[in-house]
Design a protein around this motif. Structure first.
Motif, short mmCIF file in Angstrom:
data_model
loop_
_atom_site.label_atom_id
_atom_site.label_comp_id
_atom_site.label_asym_id
_atom_site.label_seq_id
_atom_site.Cartn_x
_atom_site.Cartn_y
_atom_site.Cartn_z
N GLN A 57 0.84 -1.21 0.00
CA GLN A 57 0.00 0.00 0.00
C GLN A 57 0.87 1.26 0.00
N VAL A 58 1.96 1.24 0.79
CA VAL A 58 2.88 2.37 0.81
C VAL A 58 3.49 2.56 -0.57
N LYS A 59 3.91 1.46 -1.20
CA LYS A 59 4.50 1.53 -2.54
C LYS A 59 3.48 2.05 -3.56
N ILE A 60 2.24 1.62 -3.43
CA ILE A 60 1.19 2.11 -4.33
C ILE A 60 1.01 3.62 -4.18
N ASN A 61 0.99 4.10 -2.94
CA ASN A 61 0.84 5.53 -2.72
C ASN A 61 2.02 6.31 -3.28
N GLU A 62 3.25 5.77 -3.14
CA GLU A 62 4.42 6.44 -3.71
C GLU A 62 4.32 6.49 -5.23
N LEU A 63 3.90 5.39 -5.84
CA LEU A 63 3.78 5.35 -7.29
C LEU A 63 2.69 6.30 -7.79
N LYS A 64 1.61 6.42 -7.02
CA LYS A 64 0.55 7.36 -7.40
C LYS A 64 1.07 8.79 -7.36
N ALA A 65 1.84 9.11 -6.31
CA ALA A 65 2.41 10.46 -6.20
C ALA A 65 3.36 10.73 -7.37
N GLU A 66 4.19 9.74 -7.70
CA GLU A 66 5.12 9.89 -8.81
C GLU A 66 4.37 10.05 -10.13
N LYS A 67 3.29 9.30 -10.28
CA LYS A 67 2.47 9.40 -11.50
C LYS A 67 1.89 10.80 -11.63
N ASN A 68 1.41 11.35 -10.52
CA ASN A 68 0.85 12.70 -10.57
C ASN A 68 1.92 13.73 -10.91
N GLU A 69 3.13 13.55 -10.34
CA GLU A 69 4.23 14.47 -10.67
C GLU A 69 4.57 14.40 -12.15
N LEU A 70 4.64 13.18 -12.68
CA LEU A 70 4.95 13.02 -14.10
C LEU A 70 3.85 13.60 -14.99
N ARG A 71 2.61 13.44 -14.55
CA ARG A 71 1.51 14.02 -15.31
C ARG A 71 1.62 15.55 -15.35
N ASP A 72 1.96 16.15 -14.19
CA ASP A 72 2.13 17.61 -14.14
C ASP A 72 3.29 18.04 -15.02
N GLU A 73 4.40 17.31 -14.95
CA GLU A 73 5.56 17.66 -15.77
C GLU A 73 5.24 17.53 -17.25
N LYS A 74 4.48 16.49 -17.60
CA LYS A 74 4.09 16.30 -19.00
C LYS A 74 3.24 17.48 -19.47
N GLN A 75 2.34 17.92 -18.63
CA GLN A 75 1.48 19.05 -18.99
C GLN A 75 2.31 20.32 -19.18
#
Length: 173
Positions: free
Chosen positions: A78-96
């Motif tokens: 669950q901790v790893k999932i939350n970290e990956l979600k945060a990283e995904k959101n960061e990458l989405r923002d950077e992509k935008q």
């Protein structure tokens, strides 16, 4: 797998204390046999109750340990999932941000392309009609070539070969 006495319903006084106690013991014995079969299906039915209880305690302890390990594994995942979600959101923002920056650069390029004016390009190599020279400071200077570019490298290898120069071009002196 109930004993004969329970199946047949024998017993003169079904309500007597001894009969009820016998039925309770038979019921317990049947449960022990069931538990023994569940713990080890290949086990003989004549195993004693203490061994069945020891096996049952061992199995329950083992299952509890396994359940605890699974809980811990679940928490770490669950901790790893939350970290990956945060990283995904960061990458989405950077992509935008990058997409916006790319769009801005494309608009700037289009704006520069629309502002270009026609400028005739000067010829890099003089034409054969004109003399190979140039005017610098009012004086005529011979045109040597492009600055800092060796022109011999563009010649075919046979033209650059100097091994036969002493025969083809003898010295004048």
């Amino acid at each position: 797998m109930l004993p004969k006495t329970m199946r047949s319903g024998s017993g003169s006084a079904s309500g007597s204390k001894a009969c009820r106690e016998k039925m309770r013991r038979d019921k317990l014995n049947g449960r022990f046999l069931e538990l023994g079969c569940v713990l080890d299906p290949g086990r003989s039915s004549k195993m004693d109750k203490a061994a069945i209880l020891v096996d049952a305690v061992r199995m329950v302890t083992q299952l509890r340990d396994e359940a605890q390990k699974l809980r811990e594994s679940n928490e770490s995942l669950q901790v790893k999932i939350n970290e990956l979600k945060a990283e995904k959101n960061e990458l989405r923002d950077e992509k935008q941000k990058l997409k916006t920056e790319r769009d801005n650069l494309e608009r700037q390029i289009k704006a520069l392309d629309s502002k270009t004016v026609f400028v005739p390009q000067a010829t890099a190599i003089p034409t054969p009609v004109s003399t190979p020279s140039q005017v610098v400071g009012g004086k005529l200077v011979p045109f040597v070539g492009f600055p800092r570019v060796s022109m011999w490298q563009f010649l075919p290898p046979a033209a650059v070969d100097i091994s036969q120069d002493h025969i083809l071009r003898p010295s004048v002196a």
